[in-house]
Design a protein around this motif. Structure first.
Motif, PDB file in Angstrom:
ATOM      1  N   HIS A 230      21.309   5.100  -0.802  1.00 46.90           N
ATOM      2  CA  HIS A 230      22.269   6.610  -0.821  1.00 46.90           C
ATOM      3  C   HIS A 230      23.691   6.365  -1.739  1.00 46.90           C
ATOM      4  N   LYS A 231      23.334   4.924  -2.260  1.00 50.75           N
ATOM      5  CA  LYS A 231      24.595   5.496  -3.542  1.00 50.75           C
ATOM      6  C   LYS A 231      24.652   7.070  -3.725  1.00 50.75           C
TER       7      LYS A 231
ATOM      8  N   THR B  70      14.256  -0.886  -6.406  1.00 50.78           N
ATOM      9  CA  THR B  70      15.017  -1.818  -6.705  1.00 50.78           C
ATOM     10  C   THR B  70      15.167  -2.576  -5.735  1.00 50.78           C
ATOM     11  N   VAL B  71      15.135  -2.319  -4.897  1.00 50.79           N
ATOM     12  CA  VAL B  71      15.936  -2.948  -3.379  1.00 50.79           C
ATOM     13  C   VAL B  71      14.359  -3.317  -2.269  1.00 50.79           C
TER      14      VAL B  71
ATOM     15  N   LYS C 189      19.570  -1.048   9.359  1.00 48.15           N
ATOM     16  CA  LYS C 189      20.467   0.271   8.852  1.00 48.15           C
ATOM     17  C   LYS C 189      21.097   1.102   8.014  1.00 48.15           C
ATOM     18  N   ASP C 190      22.309  -0.194   8.484  1.00 47.18           N
ATOM     19  CA  ASP C 190      23.650   0.384   8.233  1.00 47.18           C
ATOM     20  C   ASP C 190      23.266   0.003   6.288  1.00 47.18           C
ATOM     21  N   ALA C 191      22.290  -1.467   6.061  1.00 47.10           N
ATOM     22  CA  ALA C 191      22.989  -1.524   4.822  1.00 47.10           C
ATOM     23  C   ALA C 191      21.869  -0.989   3.973  1.00 47.10           C
ATOM     24  N   VAL C 192      20.484  -0.758   4.938  1.00 51.23           N
ATOM     25  CA  VAL C 192      19.632   0.091   4.003  1.00 51.23           C
ATOM     26  C   VAL C 192      19.995   1.604   3.664  1.00 51.23           C
ATOM     27  N   ASN C 193      21.201   2.357   4.364  1.00 53.97           N
ATOM     28  CA  ASN C 193      22.086   3.611   3.426  1.00 53.97           C
ATOM     29  C   ASN C 193      22.385   3.247   2.930  1.00 53.97           C
TER      30      ASN C 193
END
Length: 149
Positions: free
Chosen positions: A148-149, A44-45, A140-144
């Motif tokens: 990992h919600k 979804t991302v 990387k902050d946005a991806v994490n």
């Protein structure tokens, strides 16, 4: 004899120019197609890395390509990473935020990463409401956060 050589040189120059122009157009089309890749990083991302001079995206149906690719990949969230863009002009900043509004209408949340001070300044000067927009300093902050919600 001189007239024949002059005419031959003239025709050669004309045809060479046409072939050169055709090659240039073909290369521009290829670059245009490859310049807005939406990369799926989960079901979804997706990530859209904008690299290089962002004004190169102006004449490439940027908005349409991004929306079609995001919809095709069935994304619910798209991260637009600006860290690879050294600068962005007022017109392109406006277009970028129009794309974000269009994606919102399609039900796709947008997150922006790598905003440089110049881009932030331009967005504020244009009166763009960024209060509802998620932003992160680094990709990387946005991806994490999103994975990992």
């Amino acid at each position: 004899m001189n007239e024949a050589f002059d005419r031959m040189i003239e025709l050669f120059t004309l045809y060479y120019g046409q072939v050169s122009e055709a090659q240039s157009q073909a290369q521009k089309m290829l670059i245009s197609e490859l310049s807005t890749p939406v990369i799926s990083i989960s079901d979804t991302v997706g990530v859209l890395p904008l690299i290089g001079q962002v004004d190169d995206y102006k004449n490439s149906d940027f908005a349409k390509k991004v929306m079609l690719q995001a919809k095709e990949l069935n994304l619910s969230c798209l991260i637009i990473d600006l860290s690879g863009a050294p600068s962005i002009d007022t017109m392109m900043t406006n277009e970028l935020f129009q794309v974000i509004k269009m994606l919102d209408l399609l039900g796709i949340d947008t997150t922006i990463t790598g905003i440089r001070p110049e881009i932030a300044l331009t967005a504020v000067q244009l009166g763009i409401d960024m209060s509802k927009l998620k932003t992160y300093g680094k990709l990387k902050d946005a991806v994490n956060k999103l994975l990992h919600k």
